[in-house]
Design a protein around this motif. Structure first.
Motif, PDB file in Angstrom:
ATOM      1  N   GLU A 250      41.458 109.724  34.025  1.00 24.61           N
ATOM      2  CA  GLU A 250      41.668 110.341  32.717  1.00 24.61           C
ATOM      3  C   GLU A 250      40.856 109.610  31.661  1.00 24.61           C
ATOM      4  N   GLY A 251      40.511 110.313  30.605  1.00 17.64           N
ATOM      5  CA  GLY A 251      39.822 109.675  29.492  1.00 17.64           C
ATOM      6  C   GLY A 251      38.328 109.519  29.706  1.00 17.64           C
ATOM      7  N   ALA A 252      37.696 108.840  28.757  1.00 24.06           N
ATOM      8  CA  ALA A 252      36.239 108.733  28.751  1.00 24.06           C
ATOM      9  C   ALA A 252      35.724 107.625  29.658  1.00 24.06           C
TER      10      ALA A 252
ATOM     11  N   GLN B 265      38.914 100.097  26.430  1.00 24.98           N
ATOM     12  CA  GLN B 265      40.093 100.627  27.110  1.00 24.98           C
ATOM     13  C   GLN B 265      39.659 101.436  28.321  1.00 24.98           C
TER      14      GLN B 265
ATOM     15  N   CYS C 132      40.866 103.656  32.102  1.00 23.92           N
ATOM     16  CA  CYS C 132      41.770 104.224  33.104  1.00 23.92           C
ATOM     17  C   CYS C 132      41.434 103.503  34.413  1.00 23.92           C
TER      18      CYS C 132
END
Length: 228
Positions: free
Chosen positions: A103-105, A150, A152
Protein backbone atom coordinates in the motif's frame (compact mmCIF):
# COMPACT_ATOMS: atom_id res chain seq x y z
CA UNK A 1 -1.36 -9.19 -24.72
CA UNK A 2 -0.94 -12.73 -23.36
CA UNK A 3 1.79 -13.58 -20.88
CA UNK A 4 2.41 -16.78 -18.96
CA UNK A 5 4.18 -16.12 -15.64
CA UNK A 6 5.95 -18.48 -13.25
CA UNK A 7 6.93 -17.63 -9.66
CA UNK A 8 8.62 -20.35 -7.57
CA UNK A 9 11.12 -18.36 -5.50
CA UNK A 10 9.57 -19.56 -2.22
CA UNK A 11 7.46 -22.42 -0.85
CA UNK A 12 4.19 -20.83 -1.95
CA UNK A 13 4.73 -20.70 -5.69
CA UNK A 14 2.21 -19.77 -8.36
CA UNK A 15 1.60 -19.56 -12.09
CA UNK A 16 -0.57 -17.07 -13.95
CA UNK A 17 -1.87 -16.33 -17.41
CA UNK A 18 -2.47 -12.65 -18.12
CA UNK A 19 -4.73 -11.86 -21.07
CA UNK A 20 -5.08 -8.11 -21.45
CA UNK A 21 -6.75 -7.04 -18.16
CA UNK A 22 -7.72 -10.55 -17.06
CA UNK A 23 -5.51 -12.81 -14.95
CA UNK A 24 -6.04 -16.52 -14.43
CA UNK A 25 -3.79 -17.85 -11.68
CA UNK A 26 -3.08 -20.98 -9.67
CA UNK A 27 -1.12 -21.43 -6.44
CA UNK A 28 1.58 -24.09 -6.09
CA UNK A 29 2.11 -25.19 -2.50
CA UNK A 30 5.24 -26.96 -1.26
CA UNK A 31 8.64 -26.11 -2.65
CA UNK A 32 9.71 -29.76 -2.84
CA UNK A 33 6.81 -30.50 -5.19
CA UNK A 34 7.26 -27.59 -7.60
CA UNK A 35 9.45 -29.61 -9.96
CA UNK A 36 6.96 -32.48 -10.07
CA UNK A 37 3.88 -30.40 -10.73
CA UNK A 38 4.97 -27.23 -12.49
CA UNK A 39 4.69 -28.28 -16.14
CA UNK A 40 1.45 -30.28 -15.69
CA UNK A 41 -0.08 -27.29 -13.86
CA UNK A 42 1.01 -24.96 -16.66
CA UNK A 43 -0.57 -27.23 -19.25
CA UNK A 44 -3.77 -27.37 -17.20
CA UNK A 45 -3.84 -23.56 -16.82
CA UNK A 46 -3.39 -23.00 -20.56
CA UNK A 47 -6.03 -25.63 -21.34
CA UNK A 48 -8.47 -23.96 -18.95
CA UNK A 49 -7.96 -20.69 -20.80
CA UNK A 50 -8.12 -22.33 -24.21
CA UNK A 51 -4.67 -20.95 -25.05
CA UNK A 52 -1.70 -22.57 -26.76
CA UNK A 53 1.88 -21.72 -25.84
CA UNK A 54 2.42 -20.43 -29.37
CA UNK A 55 -0.34 -17.86 -28.87
CA UNK A 56 1.51 -16.17 -26.01
CA UNK A 57 3.43 -12.93 -26.44
CA UNK A 58 6.09 -13.92 -23.92
CA UNK A 59 6.86 -16.03 -20.88
CA UNK A 60 7.86 -14.31 -17.64
CA UNK A 61 9.36 -15.74 -14.50
CA UNK A 62 10.24 -14.54 -11.02
CA UNK A 63 14.01 -14.43 -11.30
CA UNK A 64 14.69 -14.04 -7.58
CA UNK A 65 16.33 -13.58 -5.27
CA UNK A 66 14.97 -16.60 -3.45
CA UNK A 67 15.38 -20.35 -3.12
CA UNK A 68 18.06 -21.47 -5.57
CA UNK A 69 16.20 -24.61 -6.66
CA UNK A 70 12.98 -22.69 -7.24
CA UNK A 71 14.74 -19.99 -9.26
CA UNK A 72 16.48 -22.51 -11.49
CA UNK A 73 13.21 -24.38 -11.99
CA UNK A 74 11.27 -21.27 -13.04
CA UNK A 75 14.05 -20.13 -15.36
CA UNK A 76 14.44 -23.56 -16.99
CA UNK A 77 10.69 -23.97 -17.47
CA UNK A 78 10.38 -20.51 -19.03
CA UNK A 79 13.36 -21.15 -21.31
CA UNK A 80 12.11 -24.56 -22.43
CA UNK A 81 8.60 -23.36 -23.22
CA UNK A 82 9.85 -20.22 -24.94
CA UNK A 83 12.41 -22.05 -27.07
CA UNK A 84 9.81 -24.49 -28.33
CA UNK A 85 7.39 -21.71 -29.27
CA UNK A 86 9.85 -19.09 -30.50
CA UNK A 87 8.99 -16.63 -27.72
CA UNK A 88 10.94 -14.14 -25.67
CA UNK A 89 11.51 -14.49 -21.92
CA UNK A 90 11.06 -11.72 -19.34
CA UNK A 91 12.88 -12.15 -16.00
CA UNK A 92 11.21 -10.16 -13.21
CA UNK A 93 12.77 -9.54 -9.81
CA UNK A 94 10.73 -11.45 -7.24
CA UNK A 95 11.18 -8.64 -4.71
CA UNK A 96 9.64 -6.18 -7.18
CA UNK A 97 6.71 -8.57 -7.70
CA UNK A 98 6.29 -8.74 -3.93
CA UNK A 99 6.31 -4.95 -3.69
CA UNK A 100 3.34 -4.77 -6.08
CA UNK A 101 1.11 -5.87 -3.19
CA UNK A 102 2.11 -3.00 -0.94
CA UNK A 103 0.00 0.00 0.00
CA UNK A 104 1.05 3.59 -0.48
CA UNK A 105 3.79 5.20 -2.53
CA UNK A 106 6.79 3.47 -0.97
CA UNK A 107 7.24 -0.23 -0.26
CA UNK A 108 10.09 -1.93 1.60
CA UNK A 109 10.33 -5.70 1.13
CA UNK A 110 12.40 -8.24 3.04
CA UNK A 111 12.37 -12.01 2.61
CA UNK A 112 14.05 -14.75 4.60
CA UNK A 113 17.24 -15.76 2.78
CA UNK A 114 18.11 -18.46 5.36
CA UNK A 115 21.70 -18.68 6.66
CA UNK A 116 20.81 -15.82 9.07
CA UNK A 117 20.40 -13.38 6.19
CA UNK A 118 17.68 -11.40 4.44
CA UNK A 119 17.02 -10.37 0.88
CA UNK A 120 15.66 -6.84 0.85
CA UNK A 121 14.90 -3.90 -1.44
CA UNK A 122 12.85 -0.72 -1.57
CA UNK A 123 10.53 0.52 -4.30
CA UNK A 124 8.59 3.65 -5.11
CA UNK A 125 5.48 3.78 -7.24
CA UNK A 126 5.64 5.84 -10.42
CA UNK A 127 3.43 6.25 -13.53
CA UNK A 128 5.32 3.47 -15.31
CA UNK A 129 4.95 1.00 -12.42
CA UNK A 130 7.71 0.68 -9.83
CA UNK A 131 10.98 2.54 -9.49
CA UNK A 132 13.83 0.83 -7.65
CA UNK A 133 14.64 3.06 -4.67
CA UNK A 134 17.10 0.64 -3.08
CA UNK A 135 18.44 -2.20 -5.21
CA UNK A 136 18.08 -5.81 -3.97
CA UNK A 137 20.68 -6.79 -1.40
CA UNK A 138 21.52 -9.71 0.89
CA UNK A 139 22.69 -9.11 4.46
CA UNK A 140 22.33 -10.28 8.07
CA UNK A 141 19.33 -8.68 9.82
CA UNK A 142 21.51 -6.29 11.83
CA UNK A 143 23.05 -4.94 8.61
CA UNK A 144 19.77 -4.22 6.82
CA UNK A 145 19.36 -0.54 5.99
CA UNK A 146 16.11 1.36 5.58
CA UNK A 147 15.91 4.50 3.41
CA UNK A 148 14.50 7.67 4.94
CA UNK A 149 10.75 8.17 5.00
CA UNK A 150 7.60 6.17 5.70
CA UNK A 151 7.24 2.68 4.24
CA UNK A 152 4.82 -0.18 3.78
CA UNK A 153 6.72 -3.34 4.83
CA UNK A 154 6.14 -6.75 3.26
CA UNK A 155 7.70 -10.18 3.27
CA UNK A 156 8.76 -13.27 5.18
CA UNK A 157 11.80 -11.47 6.58
CA UNK A 158 9.50 -9.75 9.07
CA UNK A 159 8.18 -13.13 10.18
CA UNK A 160 11.63 -14.70 10.49
CA UNK A 161 12.99 -11.67 12.37
CA UNK A 162 10.04 -9.98 14.18
CA UNK A 163 12.31 -7.38 15.80
CA UNK A 164 13.25 -6.05 12.36
CA UNK A 165 10.18 -3.81 12.27
CA UNK A 166 10.96 -2.56 15.78
CA UNK A 167 14.37 -1.19 14.77
CA UNK A 168 12.75 1.84 13.13
CA UNK A 169 9.84 2.97 15.36
CA UNK A 170 7.14 4.77 13.43
CA UNK A 171 8.78 4.26 10.03
CA UNK A 172 6.46 1.46 8.87
CA UNK A 173 2.80 2.37 8.56
CA UNK A 174 1.96 -1.24 7.67
CA UNK A 175 3.77 -4.58 8.14
CA UNK A 176 2.59 -7.72 6.32
CA UNK A 177 4.92 -10.67 7.06
CA UNK A 178 2.80 -13.38 5.37
CA UNK A 179 2.81 -11.88 1.87
CA UNK A 180 4.76 -13.73 -0.85
CA UNK A 181 5.55 -12.88 -4.50
CA UNK A 182 2.75 -13.79 -6.93
CA UNK A 183 2.94 -14.87 -10.56
CA UNK A 184 0.09 -12.48 -11.37
CA UNK A 185 2.29 -9.54 -10.40
CA UNK A 186 5.23 -11.02 -12.30
CA UNK A 187 2.97 -10.97 -15.36
CA UNK A 188 1.88 -7.36 -14.76
CA UNK A 189 5.46 -6.18 -14.45
CA UNK A 190 6.38 -8.19 -17.54
CA UNK A 191 3.84 -6.21 -19.58
CA UNK A 192 5.76 -3.02 -18.76
CA UNK A 193 9.06 -4.67 -19.68
CA UNK A 194 7.65 -5.88 -23.00
CA UNK A 195 6.46 -2.38 -23.77
CA UNK A 196 10.07 -1.26 -23.30
CA UNK A 197 11.26 -4.01 -25.62
CA UNK A 198 13.07 -5.79 -22.79
CA UNK A 199 12.25 -9.42 -23.64
CA UNK A 200 15.30 -11.69 -23.84
CA UNK A 201 16.15 -14.62 -26.05
CA UNK A 202 15.48 -17.72 -23.92
CA UNK A 203 19.13 -18.72 -23.73
CA UNK A 204 20.03 -15.33 -22.21
CA UNK A 205 17.59 -15.54 -19.30
CA UNK A 206 19.11 -16.24 -15.88
CA UNK A 207 18.09 -16.22 -12.20
CA UNK A 208 18.96 -13.26 -9.98
CA UNK A 209 20.90 -14.90 -7.17
CA UNK A 210 22.34 -11.89 -5.22
CA UNK A 211 24.16 -14.44 -3.06
CA UNK A 212 26.25 -17.16 -4.70
CA UNK A 213 26.84 -19.34 -1.63
CA UNK A 214 24.15 -21.89 -0.79
CA UNK A 215 25.64 -22.99 2.55
CA UNK A 216 27.90 -21.71 5.29
CA UNK A 217 30.95 -23.49 6.66
CA UNK A 218 30.83 -24.67 10.28
CA UNK A 219 33.06 -21.76 11.30
CA UNK A 220 30.78 -19.26 9.56
CA UNK A 221 27.69 -20.70 11.25
CA UNK A 222 29.36 -20.48 14.66
CA UNK A 223 30.48 -16.92 13.98
CA UNK A 224 26.86 -15.95 13.32
CA UNK A 225 25.61 -17.58 16.50
CA UNK A 226 24.47 -20.81 14.87
CA UNK A 227 25.26 -24.40 15.73
CA UNK A 228 28.04 -26.58 14.37
Amino acid sequence: MKILAIETSCERGSIALLTDDTVLNKELVGQANHSNHLLPEIRALLAEAGTLVGELDAIAFGSGPGAFTGLRLACAAAQGLALGAGLGVVPICSLAALAMQGEGARVFVATDARMNELYYAAYERCPSGLRTYQAPRCAPPEAVSLPDGQWCALGSGFAAYPDLAERWPGRFFQVEPAVVPRAADVARLAVLELQRGAALAPELAAPLYIRDKVALTTAERLARGGRA
